[in-house]
Write a protein that holds these residues in place. Sequence first.
Motif, PDB file in Angstrom:
ATOM      1  N   ASN A   1      63.010  52.446  44.678  1.00  0.00           N
ATOM      2  CA  ASN A   1      62.405  53.411  43.758  1.00  0.00           C
ATOM      3  C   ASN A   1      63.189  53.563  42.460  1.00  0.00           C
ATOM      4  O   ASN A   1      62.723  54.206  41.520  1.00  0.00           O
ATOM      5  N   VAL A   2      64.390  52.992  42.402  1.00  0.00           N
ATOM      6  CA  VAL A   2      65.273  53.180  41.252  1.00  0.00           C
ATOM      7  C   VAL A   2      64.982  52.150  40.168  1.00  0.00           C
ATOM      8  O   VAL A   2      65.063  50.945  40.400  1.00  0.00           O
ATOM      9  N   LYS A   3      64.652  52.655  39.005  1.00  0.00           N
ATOM     10  CA  LYS A   3      64.421  51.766  37.866  1.00  0.00           C
ATOM     11  C   LYS A   3      65.732  51.412  37.173  1.00  0.00           C
ATOM     12  O   LYS A   3      65.939  50.281  36.733  1.00  0.00           O
ATOM     13  N   ALA A   4      66.631  52.396  37.060  1.00  0.00           N
ATOM     14  CA  ALA A   4      67.922  52.148  36.414  1.00  0.00           C
ATOM     15  C   ALA A   4      68.883  53.277  36.743  1.00  0.00           C
ATOM     16  O   ALA A   4      68.473  54.390  37.077  1.00  0.00           O
ATOM     17  N   ILE A   5      70.177  52.961  36.651  1.00  0.00           N
ATOM     18  CA  ILE A   5      71.248  53.950  36.797  1.00  0.00           C
ATOM     19  C   ILE A   5      71.949  54.012  35.448  1.00  0.00           C
ATOM     20  O   ILE A   5      72.548  53.023  35.008  1.00  0.00           O
TER      21      ILE A   5
ATOM     22  N   ALA B   1      78.867  59.360  41.003  1.00  0.00           N
ATOM     23  CA  ALA B   1      79.001  59.265  42.458  1.00  0.00           C
ATOM     24  C   ALA B   1      78.812  60.619  43.136  1.00  0.00           C
ATOM     25  O   ALA B   1      78.060  60.740  44.117  1.00  0.00           O
ATOM     26  N   ARG B   2      79.497  61.649  42.631  1.00  0.00           N
ATOM     27  CA  ARG B   2      79.407  62.952  43.279  1.00  0.00           C
ATOM     28  C   ARG B   2      77.976  63.485  43.251  1.00  0.00           C
ATOM     29  O   ARG B   2      77.491  64.072  44.231  1.00  0.00           O
ATOM     30  N   ASP B   3      77.282  63.296  42.143  1.00  0.00           N
ATOM     31  CA  ASP B   3      75.932  63.848  42.003  1.00  0.00           C
ATOM     32  C   ASP B   3      74.917  63.130  42.877  1.00  0.00           C
ATOM     33  O   ASP B   3      74.110  63.766  43.565  1.00  0.00           O
ATOM     34  N   ILE B   4      74.931  61.814  42.850  1.00  0.00           N
ATOM     35  CA  ILE B   4      73.906  61.065  43.582  1.00  0.00           C
ATOM     36  C   ILE B   4      74.171  61.081  45.083  1.00  0.00           C
ATOM     37  O   ILE B   4      73.240  61.241  45.883  1.00  0.00           O
ATOM     38  N   LEU B   5      75.423  60.956  45.482  1.00  0.00           N
ATOM     39  CA  LEU B   5      75.718  61.106  46.902  1.00  0.00           C
ATOM     40  C   LEU B   5      75.531  62.562  47.334  1.00  0.00           C
ATOM     41  O   LEU B   5      75.104  62.846  48.457  1.00  0.00           O
ATOM     42  N   GLY B   6      75.813  63.490  46.410  1.00  0.00           N
ATOM     43  CA  GLY B   6      75.630  64.904  46.719  1.00  0.00           C
ATOM     44  C   GLY B   6      74.182  65.254  47.005  1.00  0.00           C
ATOM     45  O   GLY B   6      73.876  65.958  47.976  1.00  0.00           O
ATOM     46  N   MET B   7      73.253  64.762  46.165  1.00  0.00           N
ATOM     47  CA  MET B   7      71.828  65.067  46.400  1.00  0.00           C
ATOM     48  C   MET B   7      71.371  64.449  47.724  1.00  0.00           C
ATOM     49  O   MET B   7      70.544  65.016  48.430  1.00  0.00           O
ATOM     50  N   THR B   8      71.935  63.280  48.048  1.00  0.00           N
ATOM     51  CA  THR B   8      71.574  62.619  49.310  1.00  0.00           C
ATOM     52  C   THR B   8      72.086  63.414  50.499  1.00  0.00           C
ATOM     53  O   THR B   8      71.375  63.599  51.501  1.00  0.00           O
ATOM     54  N   LEU B   9      73.313  63.914  50.410  1.00  0.00           N
ATOM     55  CA  LEU B   9      73.863  64.744  51.475  1.00  0.00           C
ATOM     56  C   LEU B   9      73.037  66.013  51.671  1.00  0.00           C
ATOM     57  O   LEU B   9      72.751  66.416  52.798  1.00  0.00           O
TER      58      LEU B   9
ATOM     59  N   ALA C   1      74.915  59.063  54.596  1.00  0.00           N
ATOM     60  CA  ALA C   1      74.381  59.317  53.259  1.00  0.00           C
ATOM     61  C   ALA C   1      74.266  58.015  52.473  1.00  0.00           C
ATOM     62  O   ALA C   1      73.262  57.772  51.783  1.00  0.00           O
ATOM     63  N   LYS C   2      75.297  57.168  52.575  1.00  0.00           N
ATOM     64  CA  LYS C   2      75.254  55.871  51.904  1.00  0.00           C
ATOM     65  C   LYS C   2      74.078  55.040  52.436  1.00  0.00           C
ATOM     66  O   LYS C   2      73.349  54.385  51.670  1.00  0.00           O
ATOM     67  N   GLY C   3      73.865  55.083  53.744  1.00  0.00           N
ATOM     68  CA  GLY C   3      72.754  54.334  54.333  1.00  0.00           C
ATOM     69  C   GLY C   3      71.414  54.822  53.822  1.00  0.00           C
ATOM     70  O   GLY C   3      70.534  54.017  53.485  1.00  0.00           O
ATOM     71  N   LYS C   4      71.253  56.135  53.733  1.00  0.00           N
ATOM     72  CA  LYS C   4      69.986  56.665  53.225  1.00  0.00           C
ATOM     73  C   LYS C   4      69.828  56.342  51.746  1.00  0.00           C
ATOM     74  O   LYS C   4      68.735  55.986  51.283  1.00  0.00           O
ATOM     75  N   LEU C   5      70.921  56.477  50.976  1.00  0.00           N
ATOM     76  CA  LEU C   5      70.856  56.187  49.548  1.00  0.00           C
ATOM     77  C   LEU C   5      70.441  54.749  49.292  1.00  0.00           C
ATOM     78  O   LEU C   5      69.669  54.464  48.368  1.00  0.00           O
TER      79      LEU C   5
ATOM     80  N   ASN D   1      83.519  57.047  45.453  1.00  0.00           N
ATOM     81  CA  ASN D   1      83.343  56.066  44.376  1.00  0.00           C
ATOM     82  C   ASN D   1      82.981  54.692  44.931  1.00  0.00           C
ATOM     83  O   ASN D   1      82.124  53.995  44.376  1.00  0.00           O
ATOM     84  N   ASP D   2      83.640  54.288  46.017  1.00  0.00           N
ATOM     85  CA  ASP D   2      83.361  52.983  46.613  1.00  0.00           C
ATOM     86  C   ASP D   2      81.937  52.929  47.163  1.00  0.00           C
ATOM     87  O   ASP D   2      81.231  51.917  46.993  1.00  0.00           O
ATOM     88  N   ALA D   3      81.525  54.002  47.824  1.00  0.00           N
ATOM     89  CA  ALA D   3      80.172  54.038  48.386  1.00  0.00           C
ATOM     90  C   ALA D   3      79.127  53.929  47.286  1.00  0.00           C
ATOM     91  O   ALA D   3      78.134  53.200  47.407  1.00  0.00           O
ATOM     92  N   PHE D   4      79.367  54.638  46.190  1.00  0.00           N
ATOM     93  CA  PHE D   4      78.407  54.613  45.089  1.00  0.00           C
ATOM     94  C   PHE D   4      78.400  53.255  44.391  1.00  0.00           C
ATOM     95  O   PHE D   4      77.345  52.738  44.011  1.00  0.00           O
ATOM     96  N   LEU D   5      79.572  52.654  44.247  1.00  0.00           N
ATOM     97  CA  LEU D   5      79.662  51.341  43.618  1.00  0.00           C
ATOM     98  C   LEU D   5      78.918  50.300  44.467  1.00  0.00           C
ATOM     99  O   LEU D   5      78.177  49.456  43.935  1.00  0.00           O
ATOM    100  N   GLU D   6      79.076  50.370  45.779  1.00  0.00           N
ATOM    101  CA  GLU D   6      78.372  49.444  46.658  1.00  0.00           C
ATOM    102  C   GLU D   6      76.860  49.620  46.526  1.00  0.00           C
ATOM    103  O   GLU D   6      76.101  48.647  46.545  1.00  0.00           O
ATOM    104  N   PHE D   7      76.432  50.854  46.379  1.00  0.00           N
ATOM    105  CA  PHE D   7      75.004  51.137  46.170  1.00  0.00           C
ATOM    106  C   PHE D   7      74.528  50.504  44.862  1.00  0.00           C
ATOM    107  O   PHE D   7      73.490  49.842  44.818  1.00  0.00           O
TER     108      PHE D   7
END
Length: 358
Positions: A214-218, A178-186, A204-208, A348-354
């Motif tokens: 484009n995402v193949k897998a997490i 969560a910190r890394d992927i939301l961090g790069m978006t921020l 940031a969540k909206g942009k993510l 964590n919630d924002a990333f989980l929703e993503f």
Amino acid sequence: MKKVLLSILAILVAVAALVGIKTAFDNSRKDEVTGAKVLNFYNWGDYIDPNLLTKFTKETGYKVNYQTFDSNEAMYTKIKQGGTNYDLTVPSDYMVDKMAEEGLLSPLDKSKITGMNNIDSRFLNQTFDKNNKYSVPYFWGTLGILYNKKKVSADQIDTWSKLWSPQFKKQILLVDSARDILGMTLISQGKSVNDQNVADLAAAKGKLDTLMPNVKAIVADELKIYMAQGEATLGVTYSGEAAQAMAQNSDLAYLVPKDGSNEWFDNLVIPKNAKHKDAAYALINFLNKPENAKQNAEYVGYATANKGAYALLPADEKSDPAFYPSAATLDRLQVYQTFNQEWTQRYNDAFLEFKISR
């Protein structure tokens, strides 16, 4: 008669198994009670050269019980819950701070530590652990983009925002963090990786969310394997994971986007409830030796904080800016700060929703 014999044999096997289980349990309890020469080491996956552990056991007599975790949060939860007493573990910067604040770490007895003079001063006395009261630097690195040079050029991905290009549809692997992927978006929005503004996080969540096509897998540790096998064009991951993938596939390269990224520090700490602290100090001292730190760095692929080990590395490794960045690149990097429970949960919630929007 044959059935009777088989029944008797089955009973004997079952009894033997129970005796074996009891013996193993008793031996484990004996280790805890007597302080036998054992070290319970809780580390990230594939984050120490196994040959070094063998060497450590030969030199010291300490048997290493090795278990792994795949995130700071998983490690923190296991230690906070108790039940399993680890003697040494490896949290990242912000997690050292969090665990210290919650009384989960044992202050270091500096009189029992050798080799601290081998650690580069740049990695000491960091804001997350002033005067290294609780931690000894282990490895450091960056978050960046691992890419296939045959399919994309560096200038096509030299900023985070370029990952949103339609040309990368289903071609990106993201590390499960969560910190890394939301961090790069921020960062792509000109914000801090430590942003604690509700509107900024929502943006940031909206942009993510718009990156998902484009995402193949997490994925976690397997990201480097998939990239080495050519399963994707791009992977957002850590510098050391990138190094391991590049060692397997010469078509791969790694860069830190020019708009900045995260610089992280992993550290050796002793949990408060450790039962074998002398064993923990023994491994810390062993890993502080330059020759051992060099061997470990070459196996793991991450940048070493040990200046003595750095001096022993091959020239081409020391001069690689992807793994030992220039001062100009370092100036653009940000270190994660500790979030309170509320903001940890928000991220964590924002990333989980993503993730579940796939």
